[in-house]
Design a protein around this motif. Structure first.
Motif, PDB file in Angstrom:
ATOM      1  N   ALA A  36      47.843  50.998  31.400  1.00 19.55           N
ATOM      2  CA  ALA A  36      48.945  50.004  32.338  1.00 19.55           C
ATOM      3  C   ALA A  36      50.788  50.563  31.508  1.00 19.55           C
ATOM      4  O   ALA A  36      51.186  51.535  31.252  1.00 19.55           O
ATOM      5  N   GLY A  37      52.019  50.604  33.379  1.00 16.68           N
ATOM      6  CA  GLY A  37      52.615  51.485  32.919  1.00 16.68           C
ATOM      7  C   GLY A  37      52.511  52.288  33.799  1.00 16.68           C
ATOM      8  O   GLY A  37      53.895  52.477  34.312  1.00 16.68           O
ATOM      9  N   THR A  38      52.398  53.945  33.384  1.00 14.91           N
ATOM     10  CA  THR A  38      51.583  54.883  34.606  1.00 14.91           C
ATOM     11  C   THR A  38      51.343  54.291  35.580  1.00 14.91           C
ATOM     12  O   THR A  38      51.212  54.598  36.640  1.00 14.91           O
ATOM     13  N   GLN A 246      58.550  28.420  43.205  1.00  9.25           N
ATOM     14  CA  GLN A 246      59.175  29.258  43.383  1.00  9.25           C
ATOM     15  C   GLN A 246      61.275  29.223  43.256  1.00  9.25           C
ATOM     16  O   GLN A 246      61.631  30.287  42.631  1.00  9.25           O
ATOM     17  N   ASP A 247      60.809  29.268  41.289  1.00 12.83           N
ATOM     18  CA  ASP A 247      61.798  29.527  40.131  1.00 12.83           C
ATOM     19  C   ASP A 247      61.195  30.754  39.977  1.00 12.83           C
ATOM     20  O   ASP A 247      62.303  31.973  39.562  1.00 12.83           O
ATOM     21  N   SER A 248      59.990  31.968  40.468  1.00  8.58           N
ATOM     22  CA  SER A 248      59.517  32.399  40.066  1.00  8.58           C
ATOM     23  C   SER A 248      58.528  33.284  41.348  1.00  8.58           C
ATOM     24  O   SER A 248      57.179  32.992  40.711  1.00  8.58           O
ATOM     25  N   PRO A 249      59.366  33.322  42.236  1.00  6.47           N
ATOM     26  CA  PRO A 249      58.685  34.255  43.383  1.00  6.47           C
ATOM     27  C   PRO A 249      56.895  35.591  43.602  1.00  6.47           C
ATOM     28  O   PRO A 249      56.779  35.189  44.134  1.00  6.47           O
ATOM     29  N   HIS A 250      57.891  36.119  42.371  1.00 11.05           N
ATOM     30  CA  HIS A 250      57.150  37.406  42.494  1.00 11.05           C
ATOM     31  C   HIS A 250      56.749  37.544  40.229  1.00 11.05           C
ATOM     32  O   HIS A 250      57.033  37.463  39.987  1.00 11.05           O
ATOM     33  N   PHE A 251      55.399  37.832  40.895  1.00 10.95           N
ATOM     34  CA  PHE A 251      54.891  38.631  39.891  1.00 10.95           C
ATOM     35  C   PHE A 251      55.300  39.048  38.237  1.00 10.95           C
ATOM     36  O   PHE A 251      54.947  38.903  37.561  1.00 10.95           O
ATOM     37  N   MET A 252      56.267  39.612  38.743  1.00 11.62           N
ATOM     38  CA  MET A 252      56.982  40.314  37.860  1.00 11.62           C
ATOM     39  C   MET A 252      58.251  39.799  37.136  1.00 11.62           C
ATOM     40  O   MET A 252      58.584  40.733  35.496  1.00 11.62           O
ATOM     41  N   THR A 253      58.417  38.858  37.459  1.00 10.25           N
ATOM     42  CA  THR A 253      59.017  37.958  36.867  1.00 10.25           C
ATOM     43  C   THR A 253      58.657  36.334  35.972  1.00 10.25           C
ATOM     44  O   THR A 253      59.616  35.854  35.201  1.00 10.25           O
ATOM     45  N   PRO A 264      52.808  43.622  32.476  1.00  7.93           N
ATOM     46  CA  PRO A 264      51.911  42.706  33.597  1.00  7.93           C
ATOM     47  C   PRO A 264      50.807  42.458  32.694  1.00  7.93           C
ATOM     48  O   PRO A 264      49.839  42.046  33.243  1.00  7.93           O
ATOM     49  N   LEU A 265      50.388  42.931  30.814  1.00  2.38           N
ATOM     50  CA  LEU A 265      49.161  42.260  29.803  1.00  2.38           C
ATOM     51  C   LEU A 265      48.983  40.378  29.960  1.00  2.38           C
ATOM     52  O   LEU A 265      48.545  40.632  29.126  1.00  2.38           O
ATOM     53  N   CYS A 296      47.003  43.038  43.328  1.00  2.43           N
ATOM     54  CA  CYS A 296      46.443  42.964  42.002  1.00  2.43           C
ATOM     55  C   CYS A 296      46.318  41.627  40.628  1.00  2.43           C
ATOM     56  O   CYS A 296      46.509  41.091  41.259  1.00  2.43           O
ATOM     57  N   GLY A 297      45.517  41.719  40.168  1.00  4.37           N
ATOM     58  CA  GLY A 297      44.902  41.134  39.709  1.00  4.37           C
ATOM     59  C   GLY A 297      42.813  40.595  39.989  1.00  4.37           C
ATOM     60  O   GLY A 297      42.467  39.351  39.951  1.00  4.37           O
ATOM     61  N   ASN A 298      43.090  40.719  41.366  1.00  5.08           N
ATOM     62  CA  ASN A 298      41.511  40.464  41.734  1.00  5.08           C
ATOM     63  C   ASN A 298      40.827  40.747  41.398  1.00  5.08           C
ATOM     64  O   ASN A 298      40.660  41.587  40.501  1.00  5.08           O
ATOM     65  N   ALA A 299      40.058  39.937  41.483  1.00  4.25           N
ATOM     66  CA  ALA A 299      38.045  40.204  40.867  1.00  4.25           C
ATOM     67  C   ALA A 299      37.222  39.707  42.337  1.00  4.25           C
ATOM     68  O   ALA A 299      37.518  39.518  43.146  1.00  4.25           O
ATOM     69  N   SER A 300      35.808  40.269  41.951  1.00  5.50           N
ATOM     70  CA  SER A 300      35.619  40.317  42.836  1.00  5.50           C
ATOM     71  C   SER A 300      34.875  38.820  43.149  1.00  5.50           C
ATOM     72  O   SER A 300      35.052  38.057  44.050  1.00  5.50           O
ATOM     73  N   HIS A 301      35.259  36.937  41.929  1.00  4.99           N
ATOM     74  CA  HIS A 301      34.660  36.185  42.466  1.00  4.99           C
ATOM     75  C   HIS A 301      35.986  36.065  42.979  1.00  4.99           C
ATOM     76  O   HIS A 301      35.907  34.831  43.851  1.00  4.99           O
TER      77      HIS A 301
END
Length: 348
Positions: A36-38, A246-253, A264-265, A296-301
């Motif tokens: 993660a990071g790089t 609504q208060d955090s529309p993006h997962f990076m926040t 990310p962890l 990002c975060g997807n998995a087969s299920h």
């Protein structure tokens, strides 16, 4: 070798939905094969058997596309970790793995380019440098047998347009799917409104345009609703499977209860459920989205839940839950009645 599937443009022409599973970076980081990071996918040469297996797993779950794991395999990322000398080797290895699985399963294979992280409107040198980076990856994808190019996760219209122009110039006629990652606010990084950016990309020849990454289903849906009647090519929607709001529309926040950034962890508490992914997939389809996936975060299920929500039965559906035979919650008359009766009587 499985029989060759219809091409991307044929599928769009026939009104079909194309499912493209993504999320390789996060999945291999979770498994302990990527930092993660790089976020450089060195795993394609260090553990190619694992990359091939995940390609097959996503197809098993319902993906129509094997996406070559060349996201962030561009010159700038490799420069940061001192592996520019391995640039071509890494790209060709990733493309070879994807092509083999696509041939074996009769699915489409997509080459993948993404934001270069060198866009800087104050420095005109960014454009020729980015062009060179796109050119080499696109040409390798063509040589590697890609059926189309997926250009993704752009934050500025200028870089997305450059990527599209490069696919048209160096892609030997391959279709281009182009998507933008939308942060908070009305404008992209270069001041262009999202709607205008996507309309221009469509007019410039993209086969499909839309949104990917950053936003979860609930905060991407309003943007799609505003685009559905204005974009004249198939619409792309590839959110992250996290419960942005609504208060955090993006997962990076997104923040934990103590106010610390979860990206990310520590994003696990915000993961969507399968039923939420299925419900969103059905709504996106009803809006007219015809290129669907999860980032990002997807998995087969999750991919299986998406496919089943669209009325499909991929091979993985053989193992879709059947709670009628559960020892305690089931309704099958062959079950031991004592157990099912205890569940009704007992407060677990």
């Amino acid at each position: 070798m499985a029989s060759k599937s219809k091409g991307l443009l044929e599928r769009f022409r026939d009104g079909e939905v194309v499912i493209c599973a993504e999320g390789y970076l996060f999945e291999f980081e979770r498994r302990g094969y990527l930092q993660a990071g790089t976020y450089v996918p060195e795993v394609v040469i260090e553990h190619p058997e694992l990359v091939e297996a995940l390609h097959r797993e996503f197809v098993h779950a319902g993906s129509d596309v094997v996406l070559a794991f060349t996201f962030y395999l561009h010159r700038e990322k490799l420069r940061l970790i001192g592996r520019e000398a391995d640039l071509e080797r890494l790209n060709r290895a990733a493309l070879r793995l994807a092509r083999q699985v696509a041939d074996d399963t009769g699915t489409l294979m997509a080459g993948n380019i993404c934001s270069t992280n060198i866009y800087d409107p104050t420095d005109p040198a960014w454009e020729p440098a980015a062009r060179a980076m796109f050119k080499e990856q696109i040409e390798w994808a063509v040589e590697g047998g890609a059926d189309f190019i997926y250009a993704e996760t752009f934050f500025a219209y200028a870089e997305a347009r450059l990527a599209l122009d490069c696919v048209k110039q160096y892609g030997n006629g391959l279709p281009a799917v182009v998507s933008i990652s939308k942060h908070r606010g009305d404008l992209l990084f270069d001041g262009v409104p999202l709607e205008d950016a996507l309309e221009r990309l469509a007019e410039a020849g993209a086969a499909a345009v839309g949104l990917n990454c950053g936003r979860g289903p609930s905060t991407m849906l309003p943007l799609l609703q505003g685009l559905k009647d204005k974009i004249k090519v198939p619409l792309v929607a590839v959110p992250v499977p996290y419960r942005t709001h609504q208060d955090s529309p993006h997962f990076m926040t997104l923040k934990d209860p103590d106010g610390n950034l979860a990206f990310p962890l520590d994003l696990d508490p915000w993961l969507c459920s399968r039923s939420q992914i299925a419900a969103w997939s059905a709504r996106a389809y009803a809006l007219g989205v015809r290129y669907l996936g999860l980032c990002c975060g997807n998995a087969s299920h999750f991919t299986r839940a998406m496919a089943e929500a669209l009325g499909r039965q991929p091979p993985a559906s053989r193992y879709t839950a059947d709670m009628t035979k559960h020892a305690y919650y089931g309704t099958d008359p062959a079950l031991i009645k004592f157990n099912t009766e205890q569940v009704r009587k007992t407060k677990f």
